[in-house]
Each structure stands twice: as C-alpha cells, then as structure tokens.
Design a protein around this motif. Structure first.
Motif, PDB file in Angstrom:
ATOM      1  N   GLU A   1      -6.277  -4.008  -7.709  1.00  0.00           N
ATOM      2  CA  GLU A   1      -5.447  -5.089  -8.257  1.00  0.00           C
ATOM      3  C   GLU A   1      -6.077  -5.654  -9.515  1.00  0.00           C
ATOM      4  O   GLU A   1      -7.286  -5.595  -9.683  1.00  0.00           O
ATOM      5  CB  GLU A   1      -5.361  -6.230  -7.239  1.00  0.00           C
ATOM      6  CG  GLU A   1      -4.391  -5.984  -6.125  1.00  0.00           C
ATOM      7  CD  GLU A   1      -4.176  -7.238  -5.282  1.00  0.00           C
ATOM      8  OE1 GLU A   1      -3.451  -7.126  -4.305  1.00  0.00           O
ATOM      9  OE2 GLU A   1      -4.727  -8.317  -5.604  1.00  0.00           O
TER      10      GLU A   1
ATOM     11  N   GLY B   1       0.832  -1.212   0.000  1.00  0.00           N
ATOM     12  CA  GLY B   1       0.000   0.000   0.000  1.00  0.00           C
ATOM     13  C   GLY B   1       0.861   1.255   0.000  1.00  0.00           C
ATOM     14  O   GLY B   1       0.571   2.238  -0.712  1.00  0.00           O
ATOM     15  N   GLU B   2       1.942   1.218   0.791  1.00  0.00           N
ATOM     16  CA  GLU B   2       2.842   2.375   0.867  1.00  0.00           C
ATOM     17  C   GLU B   2       3.568   2.568  -0.476  1.00  0.00           C
ATOM     18  O   GLU B   2       3.705   3.691  -0.988  1.00  0.00           O
ATOM     19  CB  GLU B   2       3.857   2.126   1.990  1.00  0.00           C
ATOM     20  CG  GLU B   2       4.741   3.314   2.304  1.00  0.00           C
ATOM     21  CD  GLU B   2       5.913   2.942   3.228  1.00  0.00           C
ATOM     22  OE1 GLU B   2       6.786   3.799   3.420  1.00  0.00           O
ATOM     23  OE2 GLU B   2       5.970   1.791   3.717  1.00  0.00           O
TER      24      GLU B   2
ATOM     25  N   THR C   1      -2.842   2.156  -6.736  1.00  0.00           N
ATOM     26  CA  THR C   1      -3.812   2.763  -5.818  1.00  0.00           C
ATOM     27  C   THR C   1      -5.243   2.550  -6.329  1.00  0.00           C
ATOM     28  O   THR C   1      -6.201   2.733  -5.598  1.00  0.00           O
ATOM     29  CB  THR C   1      -3.554   4.287  -5.670  1.00  0.00           C
ATOM     30  OG1 THR C   1      -3.443   4.843  -6.976  1.00  0.00           O
ATOM     31  CG2 THR C   1      -2.298   4.569  -4.863  1.00  0.00           C
TER      32      THR C   1
ATOM     33  N   LYS D   1       1.323   4.040  -3.147  1.00  0.00           N
ATOM     34  CA  LYS D   1       0.982   5.430  -2.813  1.00  0.00           C
ATOM     35  C   LYS D   1       2.149   6.363  -3.189  1.00  0.00           C
ATOM     36  O   LYS D   1       1.947   7.429  -3.770  1.00  0.00           O
ATOM     37  CB  LYS D   1       0.727   5.535  -1.300  1.00  0.00           C
ATOM     38  CG  LYS D   1      -0.475   6.375  -0.965  1.00  0.00           C
ATOM     39  CD  LYS D   1      -0.878   6.101   0.452  1.00  0.00           C
ATOM     40  CE  LYS D   1      -1.532   7.344   1.020  1.00  0.00           C
ATOM     41  NZ  LYS D   1      -1.823   7.205   2.424  1.00  0.00           N
TER      42      LYS D   1
END
Ligand SMILES: Cc1cc2nc3c(=O)[nH]c(=O)nc-3n(C[C@H](O)[C@H](O)[C@H](O)COP(=O)(O)OP(=O)(O)OC[C@H]3O[C@@H](n4cnc5c(N)ncnc54)[C@H](O)[C@@H]3O)c2cc1C
Ligand code: SF4
Length: 327
Positions: free
Chosen positions: A184, A16-17, A181, A20
């Motif tokens: 998927e 996620g990081e 973001t 982003k």
C-alpha cells in the motif's frame, strides 16, 4: 447503436483478491466501479480491457468513517448520491457534498462513485467520439493516432481533467490510499495528477484506489464554483475550488485556489494565494486573487464554449468562490 466489446467480468469480495486478479490480468485488466465513464469509453473503443474487475463488492471501499475532528475516510466505491446525502459529509465537509451534487444527473450519481470520479479519463472534443468518427480524422495521439488535432505541433495531449471533485480534493489537501500486490501507499491529491492528457495519473494501472482521506477540520473552509452549459447535466469546463484558513481577526493565514476543467491536471494559482495571505478577506483582495486566476488560466479549444470566454470566466468564478468564504 454502440455495443460493448466482449470481456471477462470478475467480482472479487476482498481487496487482496481484487489486486491478485489485477496482477494476473496484466495490461489487459482494468478496475470498474459504477462504469459510467469506463463503459462508454469501451463502447467507443477508447479503452478495451479483456478483464474487467468490479470494485463494488469490496466492503472496505463502501464505508465512510471518522468525523471532522479526526478526519474522514471515504471508501472509493461510495456512490456520489451517498456523498451528496451523507449527514456527516454535509455537516463537516459541505464543499464535497456541494461539488458532488453538481455532477451530472441523479441517475448517474446513483451509479457513479467518488473513486471513479477522481480517476476519470481526461476529455477532449476530438476524443470523446465513437470509433468511426475518430477513424474519420485518422484518430489522435491519445488513442490510435499520431497527431494532436488541438495543437498539431505538440507532442503532448491536452485532454482536460473534467472531474468536479478533483480540484476540491487538491484544495483541501486530501490524500489517497492505493493498494496492489506490492503493498500500500498514500499519495497527496496535489501530487496525484500529471499535466499530460494521456498519462494523467501517478497511479499505476495495477493499483486499486482504496479510500480518500479528508484532513481534520481546524478552522479551514472551502467552496467550489462550476462553469457548464446546462445547469442540470454537463461536465465542468472551468471549476474553481477555494480554500482558506482565517485568523480570529479575519486575516488569511493560508489559502489555496485550484482550477479544474482547463488542462490535463488541476492548476494551482499561487499568485492568487499570495494576494490573499496575511491580508483581510475583503473585496479588494478577492478581486486581486480573481484577477490572478484569469491571468494564469490558459484553456485550449477542446471542450464546450469559446476558450477566451472560459478564460474570462475565471475572474467572476474565482471571486464568487472566495466571496462565499468571506461571509
Ligand atoms: C452524461 C455524463 C455526464 C457526466 N457529468 C459529469 C460531471 O458533470 N462532472 C464530473 O465530474 N463527472 C461527470 N461524469 C463522469 C463520470 O460518470 C463520473 O465522474 C463518475 O463519478 C465516474 O464514476 P464511476 O464509478 O462510474 O467510474 P468508472 O466508470 O467505473 O471508472 C472510471 C475510471 O476509474 C477507474 N476506477 C474506478 N474505481 C477504481 C478503483 N477503486 N481503483 C482503481 N481504479 C478505479 C476505472 O478503471 C476507470 O478508469 C459524467 C459522465 C456522463 C456519462
Ligand atoms: S488534446 Fe489532442 S491528442 Fe489529446 S485527445 Fe485532444 S486531439 Fe487527441
């Protein structure tokens, strides 16, 4: 000495990081794994990201899970050395371990990853040169110029897909998981490569390759043959991946013949497959399939070796790849 340009280096610890940071970096961001392809390209000013985002500390990308009965997931950041040495890959998917062992040298395989290999930039003698060399010919279509030196009348770049694992993944029917973001998605290896040396992937630049899904084993076998100048080092200038599923009587139920190293995308030789399906895998059929490989392949003069010789080598390599599966 060629130096890297200045860039910001980020090391996210979660998917996620990572996505982003990439979304926030826009077109100036690029992921890096082992860096064995990206960093030389940056030194040659072929790619000039201002934010480089490492994918090496993302735990999910460093795992191999599953087995041949259920199918296997290989994280994109698993190194080529780990692929070569992994007991499960060697037992259930020996063709992948074999193809990975043909990639460059042990030192490069310690750094290079499976994901980086499947996303490798396309290659060309007029492109894989330093900035001054390329400037000397006024650059080319792929980067900074407006003409293709290989096919000057062409509006398309013919730089070559030069990964050893790509034809194998296409032949066995692997799938790739991508994340951004926006969410998927899964994509078949067979539909992932464009026949265009510049826009050579169906992946958007902001998408992270998370893992590679290998299909379960249900009787199929696959092999890979590679043509290169130095056996211990070089990129493929022709690669043949063969995949067959045989009936109990030994006839070919299904087959795939995929050529790499001869164009911007891997080439499927449907004519070779047609020559095999419904037939025993005998010498006559294998020679017919190898002939179809020879007829189909049209290499251009932008890698090592004479292009006519590379074309002719499709015959013996196609035959050898199939012969290995007939034993
Ligand atoms: C001397 C030399 C010889 C070589 N010989 C061969 C050879 O014989 N056969 C062969 O197949 N290759 C060869 N290579 C090419 C290459 O080094 C390997 O293919 C290697 O596997 C690339 O992996 P990497 O992790 O270093 O990729 P990187 O350089 O880190 O990345 C390559 C590309 O993939 C992108 N990327 C990497 N990981 C991700 C991810 N998870 N999500 C999204 N984007 C990502 C990067 O942005 C970059 O565009 C050779 C390279 C050199 C320098
Ligand atoms: S094929 Fe043409 S446009 Fe593409 S890299 Fe080579 S010279 Fe440049």
């Amino acid at each position: 000495m060629m130096r890297l340009p200045k860039f910001e280096y980020r090391v996210p610890r979660a998917i996620g990081e990572a996505v982003k940071i990439m979304a926030g970096s826009g077109p100036q961001g690029q992921f890096v794994a082992g860096g064995t392809d990206l960093y030389p390209n940056m030194k040659r000013r072929q790619q000039t990201p201002q934010t480089v985002i490492s994918v090496m500390r993302l735990p999910e990308l460093n795992q191999i899970t599953g087995d041949g009965a259920a199918g296997v997931r290989i994280g994109a950041s698993v190194t080529l050395t780990d692929i070569c040495e992994h007991p499960l890959i060697n037992r259930d998917y020996p063709v992948i371990a074999h193809a990975a062992r043909t990639i460059s040298t042990p030192i490069l395989r310690n750094m290079g990853t499976i994901g980086g290999n499947l996303l490798l930039d396309t290659r060309c003698n007029y492109y894989d040169q330093n900035y001054e060399w390329r400037k000397g010919i006024n650059f080319c279509l792929k980067k900074d110029g407006d003409v293709c030196w290989v096919a000057p009348g062409s509006s398309k770049c013919w730089a070559v897909q030069s990964s050893d694992l790509v034809p194998v993944m296409v032949a066995i029917g692997a799938k790739f998981r991508l994340a951004s973001t926006l969410g998927e998605r899964m994509i078949d290896a067979a539909g992932f490569y464009n026949d265009d040396g510049i826009d050579y992937l169906k992946k958007r630049p902001d998408e992270l390759l998370v893992d590679i899904h290998l299909p379960p084993l249900n009787g199929w076998r696959a092999s890979y043959q590679k043509l290169r100048r130095r056996g211990a080092f070089d990129f493929p200038v022709l690669g043949v991946a063969a995949w067959v599923n045989l009936s109990e009587e030994g006839t070919v139920k299904s087959a795939k013949l995929i050529l790499g190293g001869v164009g911007p995308a891997p080439v499927e030789v449907k004519e070779a497959e047609a020559a095999l399906i419904g037939q025993p895998l005998n010498e006559e059929r294998m020679r017919a399939a190898a002939e179809a490989c020879y007829v189909k392949v049209r290499p251009l003069d932008n890698t090592d070796f004479l292009m006519n010789w590379r074309k002719q080598m499709a015959r013996p390599l196609g035959f050898k790849a199939l012969e290995e599966l007939s034993r």
